[in-house]
Scaffold this motif. Structure first.
Motif, PDB file in Angstrom:
ATOM      1  N   MET A   1       9.447  -6.036  -4.331  1.00  0.00           N
ATOM      2  CA  MET A   1       8.115  -5.514  -4.651  1.00  0.00           C
ATOM      3  C   MET A   1       8.220  -4.320  -5.612  1.00  0.00           C
ATOM      4  SD  MET A   1       5.813  -7.350  -3.367  1.00  0.00           S
ATOM      5  CE  MET A   1       6.846  -8.789  -3.471  1.00  0.00           C
ATOM      6  N   VAL A   2       9.209  -3.467  -5.349  1.00  0.00           N
ATOM      7  CA  VAL A   2       9.420  -2.321  -6.243  1.00  0.00           C
ATOM      8  C   VAL A   2       9.685  -2.813  -7.666  1.00  0.00           C
ATOM      9  CG1 VAL A   2      11.016  -0.451  -6.809  1.00  0.00           C
ATOM     10  CG2 VAL A   2      10.206  -0.721  -4.457  1.00  0.00           C
ATOM     11  N   ALA A   3      10.553  -3.818  -7.772  1.00  0.00           N
ATOM     12  CA  ALA A   3      10.869  -4.371  -9.095  1.00  0.00           C
ATOM     13  C   ALA A   3       9.624  -4.928  -9.769  1.00  0.00           C
ATOM     14  CB  ALA A   3      11.940  -5.456  -8.969  1.00  0.00           C
ATOM     15  N   MET A   4       8.806  -5.642  -8.976  1.00  0.00           N
ATOM     16  CA  MET A   4       7.588  -6.227  -9.537  1.00  0.00           C
ATOM     17  C   MET A   4       6.642  -5.141 -10.058  1.00  0.00           C
ATOM     18  SD  MET A   4       7.898  -9.509  -9.101  1.00  0.00           S
ATOM     19  CE  MET A   4       6.456 -10.488  -8.773  1.00  0.00           C
ATOM     20  N   LEU A   5       6.569  -4.041  -9.315  1.00  0.00           N
ATOM     21  CA  LEU A   5       5.661  -2.976  -9.747  1.00  0.00           C
ATOM     22  C   LEU A   5       6.146  -2.336 -11.054  1.00  0.00           C
ATOM     23  CD1 LEU A   5       4.742  -1.395  -6.294  1.00  0.00           C
ATOM     24  CD2 LEU A   5       3.226  -2.642  -7.855  1.00  0.00           C
TER      25      LEU A   5
ATOM     26  N   ALA B   1      14.839  -4.609   3.219  1.00  0.00           N
ATOM     27  CA  ALA B   1      15.299  -4.214   1.882  1.00  0.00           C
ATOM     28  C   ALA B   1      14.979  -5.275   0.824  1.00  0.00           C
ATOM     29  CB  ALA B   1      16.793  -3.926   1.905  1.00  0.00           C
ATOM     30  N   LEU B   2      15.276  -6.534   1.150  1.00  0.00           N
ATOM     31  CA  LEU B   2      15.054  -7.610   0.172  1.00  0.00           C
ATOM     32  C   LEU B   2      13.607  -7.632  -0.311  1.00  0.00           C
ATOM     33  CD1 LEU B   2      16.059 -10.294  -1.183  1.00  0.00           C
ATOM     34  CD2 LEU B   2      15.180 -11.446   0.863  1.00  0.00           C
TER      35      LEU B   2
ATOM     36  N   GLN C   1       9.701   5.946  -2.511  1.00  0.00           N
ATOM     37  CA  GLN C   1       8.783   5.428  -1.498  1.00  0.00           C
ATOM     38  C   GLN C   1       9.333   4.149  -0.886  1.00  0.00           C
ATOM     39  OE1 GLN C   1       7.562   8.296  -1.460  1.00  0.00           O
ATOM     40  NE2 GLN C   1       5.466   7.648  -0.979  1.00  0.00           N
ATOM     41  N   GLY C   2       9.960   3.332  -1.706  1.00  0.00           N
ATOM     42  CA  GLY C   2      10.576   2.099  -1.216  1.00  0.00           C
ATOM     43  C   GLY C   2      11.670   2.406  -0.209  1.00  0.00           C
ATOM     44  N   GLN C   3      12.521   3.362  -0.543  1.00  0.00           N
ATOM     45  CA  GLN C   3      13.626   3.724   0.350  1.00  0.00           C
ATOM     46  C   GLN C   3      13.085   4.210   1.692  1.00  0.00           C
ATOM     47  OE1 GLN C   3      15.534   6.580  -2.209  1.00  0.00           O
ATOM     48  NE2 GLN C   3      17.041   5.077  -2.967  1.00  0.00           N
ATOM     49  N   ILE C   4      12.043   5.026   1.631  1.00  0.00           N
ATOM     50  CA  ILE C   4      11.474   5.562   2.871  1.00  0.00           C
ATOM     51  C   ILE C   4      10.920   4.420   3.737  1.00  0.00           C
ATOM     52  CG2 ILE C   4       9.593   6.974   3.823  1.00  0.00           C
ATOM     53  CD1 ILE C   4       9.942   8.819   1.359  1.00  0.00           C
ATOM     54  N   TYR C   5      10.263   3.481   3.064  1.00  0.00           N
ATOM     55  CA  TYR C   5       9.671   2.366   3.801  1.00  0.00           C
ATOM     56  C   TYR C   5      10.755   1.506   4.448  1.00  0.00           C
ATOM     57  CZ  TYR C   5       6.219  -1.231   4.887  1.00  0.00           C
ATOM     58  OH  TYR C   5       5.399  -2.113   5.541  1.00  0.00           O
ATOM     59  N   ILE C   6      11.809   1.274   3.681  1.00  0.00           N
ATOM     60  CA  ILE C   6      12.903   0.433   4.196  1.00  0.00           C
ATOM     61  C   ILE C   6      13.586   1.106   5.394  1.00  0.00           C
ATOM     62  CG2 ILE C   6      15.197  -0.470   3.632  1.00  0.00           C
ATOM     63  CD1 ILE C   6      14.033  -0.817   0.719  1.00  0.00           C
ATOM     64  N   ALA C   7      13.651   2.430   5.367  1.00  0.00           N
ATOM     65  CA  ALA C   7      14.312   3.156   6.448  1.00  0.00           C
ATOM     66  C   ALA C   7      13.679   2.862   7.809  1.00  0.00           C
ATOM     67  CB  ALA C   7      14.282   4.658   6.172  1.00  0.00           C
TER      68      ALA C   7
ATOM     69  N   PRO D   1       0.824  -1.221   0.000  1.00  0.00           N
ATOM     70  CA  PRO D   1       0.000   0.000   0.000  1.00  0.00           C
ATOM     71  C   PRO D   1       0.854   1.264   0.000  1.00  0.00           C
ATOM     72  CG  PRO D   1      -0.832  -1.572   1.604  1.00  0.00           C
ATOM     73  CD  PRO D   1       0.457  -2.133   1.094  1.00  0.00           C
ATOM     74  N   TYR D   2       1.945   1.222   0.759  1.00  0.00           N
ATOM     75  CA  TYR D   2       2.789   2.427   0.798  1.00  0.00           C
ATOM     76  C   TYR D   2       3.500   2.639  -0.547  1.00  0.00           C
ATOM     77  CZ  TYR D   2       5.892   6.056   2.444  1.00  0.00           C
ATOM     78  OH  TYR D   2       6.529   7.254   2.586  1.00  0.00           O
ATOM     79  N   LEU D   3       3.988   1.549  -1.136  1.00  0.00           N
ATOM     80  CA  LEU D   3       4.673   1.655  -2.433  1.00  0.00           C
ATOM     81  C   LEU D   3       3.736   2.197  -3.511  1.00  0.00           C
ATOM     82  CD1 LEU D   3       6.760  -1.651  -2.585  1.00  0.00           C
ATOM     83  CD2 LEU D   3       7.527   0.652  -1.960  1.00  0.00           C
ATOM     84  N   LEU D   4       2.491   1.767  -3.451  1.00  0.00           N
ATOM     85  CA  LEU D   4       1.532   2.196  -4.474  1.00  0.00           C
ATOM     86  C   LEU D   4       1.371   3.717  -4.510  1.00  0.00           C
ATOM     87  CD1 LEU D   4      -1.330  -0.490  -4.273  1.00  0.00           C
ATOM     88  CD2 LEU D   4       0.386  -0.174  -6.064  1.00  0.00           C
ATOM     89  N   THR D   5       1.633   4.381  -3.393  1.00  0.00           N
ATOM     90  CA  THR D   5       1.510   5.841  -3.407  1.00  0.00           C
ATOM     91  C   THR D   5       2.574   6.468  -4.329  1.00  0.00           C
ATOM     92  OG1 THR D   5       2.986   6.157  -1.512  1.00  0.00           O
ATOM     93  CG2 THR D   5       0.637   5.881  -1.038  1.00  0.00           C
ATOM     94  N   GLY D   6       3.617   5.690  -4.650  1.00  0.00           N
ATOM     95  CA  GLY D   6       4.644   6.208  -5.554  1.00  0.00           C
ATOM     96  C   GLY D   6       4.258   6.076  -7.021  1.00  0.00           C
TER      97      GLY D   6
END
Lengths: 257, 223
Positions: free
Chosen positions: B196-200, B190-191, B179-185, B17-22
């Protein structure tokens, strides 16, 4: 024998005076003097590279020349691509059929024929389409109107190309080796359509290697050698009794088989 | 050697859900930039083949500059460098769109040039000999055919530009990677998140490929 068409003193539709053209240092057209009367069928013959295609391509401005001038139905073509009226005006009166047909592959047969009448002459779709149907009928291909050019045989494509040119109601038709890219069995159908056109009184200039056809339909045959008109006259005279040595040797080569 | 690693499906799924905002930003930068790039490409592609040398020179200059420098440097220049010239900040989203526009525009110019030049001379001669003007000849005869031939290359460029937007995380625009970086922070997963970022990205580019294949199939009729 009299030839009404050429000897009646009719105003010529094409008059070329001292036309000279160079491709770099190559002198492709040399002092061409030629006039064509209304309704006359002129066939231009010569070896490849003799300049015969270049000659007729000058008449609708597809090729520029460097010296002389060409009068086409009252409009003047001048050296280096200049002209008294726009080239577009001249071209609407002069139809052309190409060796490679050059149909528009993304448009249906009918749309190939109606494009220019609609965009240039301002005809309505209905008017253009009616006249396209009539012309396609005339060249015996009305049943293919909705197909794309790629779905037709070469002979059919060339007949469509003829209809497309005629749709602009040109006063002069130029043919640049119209059957040279065709399979032998398809040459006849294209020549038949051209013969009908000639019989209907169209003024035609034809570059061709079909000597039998030339003899049959031409009012006048012109032999070009290395950019010069070497000999011209009625087909019987040129074919049966050529005066120039070069004409004799050319005809000897092409008529042998 | 004892390698144990645990793929945390829970972490992967809850990041979505968070990634989708990107995604809206990724799409806006990609397609906004590509749309402008397409217009630039038509203009400069045609100038590039103009018979007039003074029109060709600016086109060649533009193409060589923007094709020959990295899109990352271009966006950094626009975002950090340009404000010093114009005396005010540049919005990160605008900078991203502009960078994709000028970068893809350079490549698309070459695609347009190639497409137009691939149309046989006889097409132009036939249309001119019918009395069409040069503009009409281009519009009704040359361009429709050239455009069909350009579709595969345009699709290729679209996919490249979509992926290029991932670089724009460096200017802080909230696209997919950012958005991915922020979430990972905050989660340190990370993995899972980068997968998920790659899949999107793959979902976006595959959709585009599919759409283009359909378009191509329709467009190739009559070639």
């Amino acid at each position: 024998m009299t030839d009404i068409k050429t000897e009646a003193g009719a105003e010529p539709i094409v008059r070329m005076e001292k036309v000279n053209k160079f491709f770099g240092s190559l002198h492709v057209l040399q002092d061409i003097e030629l006039s064509v009367s209304h309704g006359e069928v002129v066939v231009v013959i010569g070896a490849s590279g003799s300049g015969k295609s270049t000659l007729i391509r000058c008449i609708n401005g597809l090729e520029e020349f460097q010296h002389g001038h060409i009068d086409v139905d009252g409009n003047e073509l001048l050296p280096n691509g200049k002209s008294s009226k726009s080239l577009q005006t001249i071209r609407t009166e002069v139809g052309m059929v190409f060796q490679q047909f050059n149909l528009f592959p993304h448009l249906s047969v009918r749309d190939n024929v109606t494009l220019a009448p609609i965009k240039v002459r301002g005809l309505s779709e209905k008017q253009a389409s009616d006249s396209a149907n009539r012309l396609l009928e005339q060249v015996n291909i009305a049943d293919q109107a909705d197909k794309l050019p790629g779905q037709l045989s070469g002979g059919q494509q060339q007949r469509v190309a003829l209809a497309r040119a005629l749709a602009m109601e040109p006063r002069l038709m130029l043919f640049d080796e119209p059957t040279s890219a065709l399979d032998p069995e398809m040459i006849g159908e294209v020549l038949d359509a051209m013969r009908e056109l000639a019989d209907a009184g169209m003024t035609m200039m034809i570059v061709t290697h079909e000597m039998g056809f030339a003899r049959e339909v031409a009012d006048r045959v012109i032999y070009i050698h290395k950019g010069q008109i070497v000999e011209q006259g009625k087909p019987e005279a040129v074919f049966d009794n050529p005066q120039n040595e070069r004409t004799k040797s050319f005809l000897g080569r092409v008529l042998k088989h | 050697m004892d390698v144990t690693f645990q793929f945390d499906w829970q972490a992967a799924i809850s990041s979505i859900p968070y990634l989708l905002t990107g995604i809206p930003y990724t799409l806006l930068i990609s397609f906004g930039g590509l749309a402008i790039g397409f217009l630039i490409g038509i203009l400069f592609g045609l100038l590039r083949i103009s018979p007039t040398v003074w029109l060709r020179i600016p086109a060649i200059t533009y193409i060589e500059i923007f094709r020959g420098t990295p899109v990352l440097v271009q966006v950094l220049f626009i975002f950090y460098g340009l404000p010093q010239i114009i005396g005010g900040p540049v919005n990160a989203l605008v900078a991203g769109i502009a960078a994709i526009a000028v970068n893809s525009g350079a490549y698309i110019s070459e695609i347009v040039r190639g497409g137009v030049q691939s149309i046989e001379r006889g097409q132009r001669e036939a249309s001119l000999s019918l009395g069409l003007s040069r503009t009409q000849s281009f519009r009704y005869v040359i361009w429709p055919q050239a455009f069909r031939r350009m579709i595969p290359s345009l699709g290729n460029q679209g996919i490249i530009s979509i992926k290029d937007t991932s670089l724009f995380s460096v200017i802080g625009v909230g696209e997919l990677v950012r958005q991915g970086q922020i979430y990972i922070a905050t989660t340190f997963s990370a993995l899972e998140v980068y997968l998920m970022v790659a899949m999107l990205y793959l979902a976006i580019t595959l959709s585009l490929s599919l759409a283009l294949r359909l378009l191509e199939r329709k467009g190739l009729v009559g070639q």
